[in-house]
Motif scaffolding. Structure first.
Motif, mmCIF file in Angstrom:
data_model
loop_
_atom_site.group_PDB
_atom_site.id
_atom_site.type_symbol
_atom_site.label_atom_id
_atom_site.label_comp_id
_atom_site.label_asym_id
_atom_site.label_seq_id
_atom_site.Cartn_x
_atom_site.Cartn_y
_atom_site.Cartn_z
ATOM 1 N N VAL A 177 46.353 62.625 44.408
ATOM 2 C CA VAL A 177 47.283 61.685 43.798
ATOM 3 C C VAL A 177 46.487 60.528 43.194
ATOM 4 N N VAL A 178 46.756 60.233 41.935
ATOM 5 C CA VAL A 178 46.198 59.051 41.281
ATOM 6 C C VAL A 178 47.319 58.028 41.214
ATOM 7 N N VAL A 179 47.141 56.889 41.860
ATOM 8 C CA VAL A 179 48.231 55.935 42.038
ATOM 9 C C VAL A 179 47.790 54.530 41.641
ATOM 10 N N PRO A 180 48.652 53.771 40.945
ATOM 11 C CA PRO A 180 48.310 52.375 40.654
ATOM 12 C C PRO A 180 48.291 51.560 41.949
ATOM 13 N N VAL A 181 47.328 50.669 42.087
ATOM 14 C CA VAL A 181 47.218 49.861 43.297
ATOM 15 C C VAL A 181 47.160 48.378 42.946
ATOM 16 N N GLY A 182 48.107 47.639 43.522
ATOM 17 C CA GLY A 182 48.102 46.187 43.423
ATOM 18 C C GLY A 182 48.046 45.618 44.827
ATOM 19 N N GLY A 183 49.229 45.320 45.384
ATOM 20 C CA GLY A 183 49.298 44.793 46.742
ATOM 21 C C GLY A 183 49.191 45.841 47.824
ATOM 22 N N GLY A 184 49.375 47.121 47.485
ATOM 23 C CA GLY A 184 49.214 48.202 48.448
ATOM 24 C C GLY A 184 50.504 48.719 49.066
ATOM 25 N N GLN A 204 43.165 50.760 39.280
ATOM 26 C CA GLN A 204 43.322 49.306 39.255
ATOM 27 C C GLN A 204 43.036 48.751 37.876
ATOM 28 N N ALA A 205 43.726 47.643 37.552
ATOM 29 C CA ALA A 205 43.372 46.889 36.355
ATOM 30 C C ALA A 205 42.056 46.171 36.621
ATOM 31 N N ALA A 206 41.078 46.349 35.738
ATOM 32 C CA ALA A 206 39.770 45.730 35.942
ATOM 33 C C ALA A 206 39.871 44.211 36.005
ATOM 34 N N ALA A 207 40.915 43.661 35.407
ATOM 35 C CA ALA A 207 41.083 42.206 35.405
ATOM 36 C C ALA A 207 41.478 41.659 36.768
ATOM 37 N N ALA A 212 39.195 47.119 45.078
ATOM 38 C CA ALA A 212 37.755 47.321 44.903
ATOM 39 C C ALA A 212 36.967 46.169 45.532
ATOM 40 N N LEU A 213 37.417 44.955 45.330
ATOM 41 C CA LEU A 213 36.744 43.794 45.916
ATOM 42 C C LEU A 213 36.842 43.825 47.440
ATOM 43 N N SER A 214 37.990 44.239 47.953
ATOM 44 C CA SER A 214 38.199 44.291 49.401
ATOM 45 C C SER A 214 37.285 45.323 50.047
ATOM 46 N N VAL A 253 38.072 54.648 43.656
ATOM 47 C CA VAL A 253 38.749 53.564 42.956
ATOM 48 C C VAL A 253 38.277 53.584 41.506
ATOM 49 N N VAL A 254 39.222 53.624 40.580
ATOM 50 C CA VAL A 254 38.909 53.616 39.153
ATOM 51 C C VAL A 254 39.507 52.357 38.541
ATOM 52 N N GLU A 255 38.658 51.539 37.926
ATOM 53 C CA GLU A 255 39.118 50.339 37.250
ATOM 54 C C GLU A 255 39.255 50.626 35.757
ATOM 55 N N VAL A 256 40.357 50.194 35.174
ATOM 56 C CA VAL A 256 40.589 50.451 33.753
ATOM 57 C C VAL A 256 40.747 49.138 32.999
ATOM 58 N N SER A 257 40.322 49.156 31.756
ATOM 59 C CA SER A 257 40.341 47.969 30.908
ATOM 60 C C SER A 257 41.713 47.770 30.266
ATOM 61 N N GLU A 258 41.906 46.621 29.668
ATOM 62 C CA GLU A 258 43.167 46.359 28.977
ATOM 63 C C GLU A 258 43.397 47.320 27.815
ATOM 64 N N PRO A 259 42.394 47.612 26.972
ATOM 65 C CA PRO A 259 42.616 48.627 25.927
ATOM 66 C C PRO A 259 42.974 49.994 26.501
#
Length: 297
Positions: A177-184, A204-207, A212-214, A253-259
């Protein structure tokens, strides 16, 4: 916090509340993504829920539990979708709801909250984390129970737990499963569920990459400075509850850019004829990223 021994029982209770009140959304095969990743891929379109998001699941369950504990009104802080879910649930249960929103929240979402009968209070702060800190002080002063958008085991069970069971029923051989992650609140529930995937890939949004930081720091980064991102629903820190669920269970964890996020929205519209919001498109963008691993450790 550690996964409670009775998390599956908690999902059972959540399904009993949520099941009759939400739509079973489709898992649609994606030939284009299947070619891209070299394996059969389906997309789960929770955007087809009445409120436009999976977050109505957790809101319904958490509000039901709050009623059982004697609450007569509730409050939350939300950048949009959890607020919509809670306002929808509060209207269903006949309870007043107060929703604190960041100062820069999309006006259309704020108007939808008001149309559902919620009291909407706009924050003097632009970021989610600052708004939540301010909101918690406000509700503590007023004595109103606060239902977190993500840092609550009931939210994990209602969101990720019930959704993972539904996905498993629809696709029993599901592996990754590839899932968007914010607060969890979604990913954490998926990770804790006995029906969870073999591989969990966090997008995750790279911004604003709180997970990833956690993982890099070995502890939940619960607060982040406000970030400019199309994926406003993922902006801010991660909840301690979700991070504890994910820290040993997320495979990548995959971070993606705004574009890339923007391209994910356009790709989904072109390939599947659904207009999804950027926070959801973060998962599409990650799947389109050649770095996603669909098998292995």
């Amino acid at each position: 916090m550690p996964a409670p021994v009775d998390f599956e029982e908690l999902i059972d209770r959540a399904e009993a509340v949520v099941g009759p009140l939400v739509r079973e959304t489709p898992m649609e095969e994606s030939p284009a993504l299947s070619r891209q990743l070299g394996t059969p891929v389906s997309i789960k379109f929770e955007s087809l829920q009445e409120t436009g998001s999976f977050k109505v699941r957790g809101a319904l369950f958490a509000l039901s539990e709050a009623r059982e504990e004697g609450a007569s009104r509730v409050a939350t802080c939300s950048a949009g979708n959890h607020g919509l879910g809670l306002a929808h649930a509060a209207r269903h249960f006949g309870m007043p709801a107060r929703i604190y929103v960041p100062g820069g929240v999309d006006q259309k979402k704020a108007s939808l909250l008001e149309e559902l009968g919620a009291e909407v209070i706009r924050s003097p702060f632009q970021g989610f984390d600052e708004t939540e800190t301010w909101a918690l002080a406000e509700v503590d002063r007023d004595g109103i129970p606060f239902i977190s958008a993500y840092d609550d085991i009931q939210i994990l069970a209602g969101n990720g737990g019930t959704l993972m069971r539904e996905m498993r029923r629809q696709q029993p051989d599901l592996e990754t499963v590839v899932v968007p992650v914010g607060g969890g609140g979604l990913s954490g529930g998926m990770a804790l569920s006995a029906d969870g995937p073999i591989r969990l890939v966090a997008a995750q949004a790279a911004a604003s990459p709180a997970l990833a930081l956690s993982l890099a720091r070995g502890e939940a980064v619960t607060r982040l400075a406000a970030a400019e991102t199309l994926a406003g629903g993922l902006e801010g820190g991660i909840g301690a509850t979700g991070f504890d669920a994910l820290r040993t269970r997320v495979n990548q964890v995959v971070e993606v850019s705004e574009p890339e996020i923007r391209a994910g929205v356009r790709w989904t519209l072109a390939e599947h004829r659904y207009l999804i919001e950027p926070s959801s498109a973060v998962a599409i963008a990650a799947a389109l990223n050649s770095g996603v691993q669909v098998s292995g450790p």
